[in-house]
Design an enzyme around this catalytic site. Structure first.
Site, PDB file in Angstrom:
ATOM      1  N   ARG A   7     -60.833 -21.883 -28.032  1.00  0.00           N
ATOM      2  CA  ARG A   7     -60.372 -22.081 -26.653  1.00  0.00           C
ATOM      3  C   ARG A   7     -61.612 -22.269 -25.788  1.00  0.00           C
ATOM      4  NH1 ARG A   7     -57.076 -17.119 -24.993  1.00  0.00           N
ATOM      5  NH2 ARG A   7     -55.410 -18.060 -26.205  1.00  0.00           N
ATOM      6  N   ARG A  60     -61.515 -13.886 -18.325  1.00  0.00           N
ATOM      7  CA  ARG A  60     -61.251 -15.152 -19.028  1.00  0.00           C
ATOM      8  C   ARG A  60     -61.519 -16.362 -18.127  1.00  0.00           C
ATOM      9  NH1 ARG A  60     -57.456 -14.173 -23.353  1.00  0.00           N
ATOM     10  NH2 ARG A  60     -57.953 -12.135 -24.202  1.00  0.00           N
ATOM     11  N   LYS A  78     -58.219  -7.583 -21.824  1.00  0.00           N
ATOM     12  CA  LYS A  78     -58.437  -8.895 -21.199  1.00  0.00           C
ATOM     13  C   LYS A  78     -58.249  -8.823 -19.688  1.00  0.00           C
ATOM     14  CE  LYS A  78     -55.133 -11.028 -23.540  1.00  0.00           C
ATOM     15  NZ  LYS A  78     -53.993 -11.892 -23.946  1.00  0.00           N
ATOM     16  N   LYS A  83     -57.869 -11.461 -16.089  1.00  0.00           N
ATOM     17  CA  LYS A  83     -57.634 -12.864 -15.698  1.00  0.00           C
ATOM     18  C   LYS A  83     -57.758 -13.056 -14.193  1.00  0.00           C
ATOM     19  CE  LYS A  83     -54.733 -13.796 -19.668  1.00  0.00           C
ATOM     20  NZ  LYS A  83     -53.396 -14.153 -20.181  1.00  0.00           N
ATOM     21  N   CYS A  85     -44.876 -21.646 -24.833  1.00  0.00           N
ATOM     22  CA  CYS A  85     -46.161 -21.278 -25.442  1.00  0.00           C
ATOM     23  C   CYS A  85     -46.266 -21.942 -26.812  1.00  0.00           C
ATOM     24  CB  CYS A  85     -46.258 -19.770 -25.576  1.00  0.00           C
ATOM     25  SG  CYS A  85     -45.143 -19.130 -26.838  1.00  0.00           S
ATOM     26  N   CYS A  99     -49.550 -19.321 -34.194  1.00  0.00           N
ATOM     27  CA  CYS A  99     -49.713 -18.015 -33.553  1.00  0.00           C
ATOM     28  C   CYS A  99     -49.236 -16.895 -34.480  1.00  0.00           C
ATOM     29  CB  CYS A  99     -48.935 -17.956 -32.245  1.00  0.00           C
ATOM     30  SG  CYS A  99     -49.087 -16.317 -31.494  1.00  0.00           S
ATOM     31  N   CYS A 130     -42.728 -14.629 -28.135  1.00  0.00           N
ATOM     32  CA  CYS A 130     -42.758 -13.167 -28.258  1.00  0.00           C
ATOM     33  C   CYS A 130     -42.974 -12.585 -26.859  1.00  0.00           C
ATOM     34  CB  CYS A 130     -43.864 -12.734 -29.240  1.00  0.00           C
ATOM     35  SG  CYS A 130     -45.501 -12.605 -28.505  1.00  0.00           S
ATOM     36  N   CYS A 190     -47.040 -15.803 -23.097  1.00  0.00           N
ATOM     37  CA  CYS A 190     -48.068 -16.822 -22.832  1.00  0.00           C
ATOM     38  C   CYS A 190     -47.512 -18.050 -22.106  1.00  0.00           C
ATOM     39  CB  CYS A 190     -48.723 -17.246 -24.135  1.00  0.00           C
ATOM     40  SG  CYS A 190     -49.416 -15.857 -25.043  1.00  0.00           S
TER      41      CYS A 190
END
Ligand code: SRM
Ligand code: SF4
Length: 570
Positions: free
Chosen positions: A82, A152, A214, A216, A434, A440, A479, A483
């Site tokens: 990414r 990120r 994480k 953002k 996503c 994934c 899930c 995302c």
């Protein structure tokens, strides 16, 4: 798990990720040794996690996993990369370079635009990883901190029309990204053969254990909420006066993930801390990050994001700490309004007289499909385009800054490669999924591969009820990690198992309301049956210009989520 007197720092046995970050020698681990080991395609032990801080995830193709196991072969291990592209801007020359790499050195041959304004390569085998980083580095792209417990890729509204504000906001997105980057030289050393330093690295902002989870950040330019502020830990809402950026309202603590069956986890909207002048942006960004660094939960990773820290310590306490650390006092928030989220597909003209073409890319997957060579088309545009490309947070691509002379040529290429079509419905434009299967590892149900057909069915329902000109923000995630941002959709599907989803309703078009679960664990046919009834009611009883999400709340089909910590599961 217990907390100390002030509830500020969670006590208890630290999550194993804390050990591995601490022992990693500033994110080096033994990645360089693993890279030389050609007996396996994998990164082993802690390195499996550590490569994430360098922007890569180890994956294998789940479609062929069982077959390979039967043949006693290890899964075909590869990495997904990414890239870091603050604000999603990429130059045509850079595009041509990533296009070539995707063709020649990836298993899938695609460029995947993500919901966070960047691109991913899927399927890079170990022998090509270093080449990949060096190829990107040659054109000025890296993948530092696009994954892992760090700040990120920083998003910025892709507003091609108001070029002056966009330029200023974009510059802040870049500055914030650079300011919050890890300072370790591990990336340069391992992937770019950078000089090895004897001295220990120092991470003045992130700390030697990096963040608890994480993190953002966005810069958003109202009235467009294309980057979905409420999915993010930290947001700078641009406030402009007389065409000049004067400061930001700061929103903290959004996030969308949850875990099935665990009510201590939930999607949450960000809180408004107040207004700051532009000159205070970096100090405030740093203070929010360091407060979360020091107060975030390092014991339970499922409760480690900023949204849970705010719930635990209280919004006011967190905000006061940010003021103390930054030396900046938040002022009263300036009024602003979000009116929409989607991209404006097709041509728009900016105030500078330049033309901008937004190409709709279903699921963000740029690949040459039979009869629709999207990837070749993008490359052909890159060969003649003199402006830049902007990747949007809705997985689309803007050809930005086109001169009047080049407009017809670019449109010709777009049309002849299937990048511009006349029969694209509003519903398809307002739908997103996503990645999910096959790459994934966390996917419980299909998302990207299910979306095209699911949208066709939804279009059918709108037509059946004679409202084909309307659309609903419709999102699917494989899930509960979310995302595809289903937790900010009017209709959100959340994967539960193969072919099964939880159906959420009641988000709004502006992205300021979280949808609540309406039906649990239902199959694809039942989803469409439920929607058939509800869309029928909306067509019949909806007030003029009332969106589907507003309709289901007003008529009591579903209760509104006002404060998700209290009422998301109630
Ligand atoms: Fe995500 C993990 C893909 C945006 C929440 N996400 C993953 C991984 C890396 C699976 C993994 O951990 O092994 C997925 C890789 C799939 C693949 O094969 O490519 C993945 N996430 C994506 C992308 C590519 C989806 C897309 O279709 O575009 C998006 C890449 C963004 C980027 O460029 O950085 C993506 N992920 C998001 C978003 C939406 C957003 O940020 O706007 C969210 C929800 C917002 C939020 O963070 O609350 C999101 N991803 C997660 C989570 C849950 C985090 C949490 O709070 O618990 C995970 C799992 C984790 O971190 O443990 C995850
Ligand atoms: Fe994978 Fe789940 Fe994210 Fe979809 S929502 S990409 S299935 S982690």
């Amino acid at each position: 798990m217990t907390t100390d007197n002030n509830n500020l720092v969670v006590q208890g046995k630290l999550a194993d990720n804390e050990r591995l970050k601490g022992e990693s020698n500033f994110l080096r681990g033994t990645i360089a040794d693993d890279l030389k080991d050609d007996l396996t395609g994998s990164f082993v032990g802690d390195n499996f996690q550590l490569i994430r801080f360098h922007g890569m995830y180890q994956q294998d193709d789940r479609d062929v996993r069982a077959e390979r196991a039967k043949q006693k072969l290890e899964p075909l291990q590869n990495v997904m990369l990414r890239a870091r592209l603050p604000g999603g801007i990429i130059k045509p020359a850079q595009w041509l370079s990533i296009d070539k790499f995707a063709d020649e050195k990836t298993l899938y041959g695609s460029i995947r635009l993500t919901t966070r304004q960047t691109f991913q390569f899927h399927g890079v085998l170990k022998p090509n990883i270093k080449l990949m980083h060096q190829t990107l580095n040659q054109v000025g792209i890296d993948s530092i901190a696009t994954a892992g417990d760090v700040n990120r890729n920083v998003l910025c509204t892709s507003n091609p029309i108001e070029s002056v504000i966009h330029q200023q906001a974009y510059e802040w997105a870049v500055k914030i990204s650079e300011h919050l980057l890890p300072k370790t030289r591990a990336y340069a050393e391992i992937w770019l053969d950078g000089e090895k330093k004897e001295t220990t690295d120092h991470e003045p902002i992130l700390g030697s254990n990096y963040l608890p989870r994480k993190f953002k950040t966005t810069v958003v330019i109202p009235p467009l909420n294309d980057i979905d502020v409420h999915a993010n830990d930290l947001n700078f809402v641009a406030i402009a006066q007389d065409g000049k950026l004067v400061g930001f309202n700061v929103l903290v603590g959004g996030g969308l993930a949850m875990t099935h069956g665990d009510q201590a986890t939930f999607p949450r909207k960000a809180d408004d801390f107040g207004f700051i002048g532009v000159e205070d942006t970096l100090a405030v960004a740093e203070a929010v990050v360091t407060t979360q660094r020091d107060w975030g939960n390092r014991v339970d990773r499922k409760n480690a994001k900023t949204k849970y820290t705010l719930e635990r310590v209280g919004v006011e306490t967190f905000k006061r700490e940010v003021e103390k650390r930054s030396g900046v006092t938040f002022g009263e928030s300036h009024p602003y309004e979000f009116t929409e989220r989607g991209d404006r597909i097709g041509w728009v003209e900016g105030i500078d007289g330049k033309h901008h073409l937004t190409l709709f890319i279903e699921n963000g997957r740029i690949l040459d499909y039979p009869g629709k060579p999207l990837k070749t088309g993008c490359a052909e545009i890159a060969k003649i385009h003199q402006g830049d490309f902007r990747l949007t947070a809705n997985q689309n691509l803007i050809v930005a800054g086109v001169s009047a002379e080049n407009k017809a040529k670019i449109e010709d290429i777009a049309r002849s490669h299937g990048l511009m079509v006349d029969d694209l419905s509003l519903q398809r434009q307002d739908s997103m999924a996503c990645v999910a299967l096959p790459t994934c590892p966390l996917a419980m149900a299909e998302a990207e591969r299910y979306l095209p057909e699911a949208v066709t069915q939804l279009e059918g329902l709108l037509a059946k009820h004679e409202i084909a000109q309307k659309s609903i923000i419709y999102r699917v995630t494989g899930c509960p990690n979310g995302c595809g941002r289903s937790m900010l959709a009017e209709i959100g599907l959340v994967g539960k198992g193969p072919g099964k989803y939880n159906l959420h309703l009641g988000g709004n078009r502006q992205g300021t309301r979280i949808p609540k679960m309406y039906k649990e664990n239902i199959g694809e046919q039942q989803i469409m049956d439920e929607l058939d009834v509800l869309i029928g009611l909306w067509a019949k009883d909806g007030q003029s210009a009332e969106s589907f999400g507003d309709f289901v709340i007003r008529t009591g089909v579903i209760a509104e989520v006002v404060n998700s910590a209290e009422d998301f599961y109630a």
